[in-house]
Design a protein around this motif. Structure first.
Motif: not given
Length: 281
Positions: A261-262, A265
C-alpha cells in the motif's frame, strides 16, 4: 511547457529504466559497467556530432570538461557501486533525493524563485518518497555503505545539473556531452583495470549494457543537458519525483521488491506533487 523542458522530460523517462537495467547487469564490477555503458553512449553521440558537422563543439575549456566528466563519472560510479552493495529498491529511492535537491538548489545557484506552489509540489513528492523508506523499512547494517553511495549520487547529480545552467557552463553546446561521455568511459576503464577484476558479460548482461548505452547512459544525457540549460530546472526537478516511483515499480515487476500500500500511496503523492508544480506559473 517549452520544447527544452520536454527534452528534459524525455531524459526522465529513460532514467526510469536505469535501476532495472543496472540490476540486469548485476555481476559486472561498477567501474567496468560505467566504462562499457559510457563507451557505447559516447561513441553513438560522437558519430551523431560528426555527421552533423559539429565536431568543433568538443573543443571546450577545462572547466567544462571537469564539470561534465566529474558529474557523469562521479554519479554513475557511485550509482553502480550502491546497487552492488545494497538492496535495489532502497538504493533507488535514496538516490532519487536528487530531484528535491535540484529544485532547492535552483534558487540560490540560479537565482530562480521557487514560489509556494512549487514548494508544495516538492513537499508532496518528497513525502511520497519518504513514505516508502520511512518507518517500518528494514535496513541491514551491511548495506549502509551502499546507502551512503546512493546519497552521494543524489548530491553529485543535483549539483551537476543545476550548475550546468550557470552563465559560464550554459554556453557549452550539448554536442560536447559526447566528449564528456567518452572521457568518462576512459577514466572508468583506467580505474577498473587498477582496482577491479574484469568480468566477461553473459548474454543477459550484454543486452543490459547495450540498453544502458543507448538510453539511460546515452541519449538521456543529451536531452537532460538541453532541459537544464534552456528549460525550467524547478519544474524538471519536481517532475523527476515520478521517476523513482516508475523505477521502483519496474524493479518490483522484475522481482526485486514487493508491492504494498505504501508504493500505491506514494505513486499518488508523487504524481500529485508533479501536477501541482506543473501548474505553477
Amino acid at each position: 511547457m517549452s520544447p527544452a523542458t520536454l527534452a528534459g522530460c524525455g531524459a526522465l523517462i529513460l532514467w526510469a529504466f536505469l535501476a532495472l537495467l543496472s540490476r540486469l547487469a548485476a555481476g559486472i564490477p561498477p567501474l567496468q559497467l560505467t566504462a562499457m555503458g559510457f563507451a557505447l553512449g559516447g561513441t553513438i553521440g560522437l558519430l551523431a556530432v560528426i555527421v552533423r558537422g559539429q565536431a568543433r563543439a568538443l573543443a571546450q575549456p577545462a572547466l567544462a570538461w571537469v564539470h561534465g566528466v566529474g558529474g557523469l563519472f562521479g554519479y554513475h560510479a557511485l550509482y553502480f557501486l550502491a546497487f552492488a552493495l545494497a538492496p535495489a529498491v532502497e538504493v533507488n529511492l535514496i538516490n532519487y533525493l536528487w530531484p528535491l535537491l535540484i529544485v532547492l538548489l535552483a534558487a540560490p545557484i540560479r537565482g530562480m524563485r521557487l514560489g509556494p506552489a512549487r514548494l508544495g509540489g516538492v513537499a508532496l513528492g518528497f513525502a511520497g518518497c519518504l513514505l516508502i523508506v520511512g518507518p517500518g523499512a528494514q535496513f541491514p547494517p551491511e548495506a549502509i555503505p551502499g546507502f551512503l553511495a546512493a546519497l552521494g549520487c543524489a548530491v553529485v547529480w543535483s549539483v551537476y545539473s543545476v550548475t550546468a545552467g550557470t552563465p559560464r557552463l550554459a554556453r557549452v553546446p550539448t554536442e560536447a556531452v559526447a566528449g564528456f561521455c567518452l572521457a568518462t568511459a576512459a577514466l572508468a576503464a583506467l580505474l577498473h583495470l587498477a582496482f577491479e577484476t574484469t568480468v566477461l558479460p553473459d548474454a543477459r548482461q550484454w543486452l543490459a549494457v547495450a540498453a544502458l548505452g543507448l538510453g539511460p547512459v546515452g541519449a538521456a544525457f543529451f536531452l537532460w543537458d538541453v532541459g537544464m540549460k534552456r528549460g525550467d530546472p524547478r519544474l524538471l526537478g519536481t517532475l523527476a519525483y515520478a521517476v523513482p516511483v516508475a523505477s521502483t515499480l519496474l524493479l518490483i515487476l522484475a522481482g526485486e521488491g514487493a508491492m504494498s500500500w505504501r508504493v500505491a500511496l506514494a505513486t499518488l503523492m508523487v504524481a500529485g506533487g508533479g501536477f501541482i508544480a506543473a501548474r505553477a506559473k
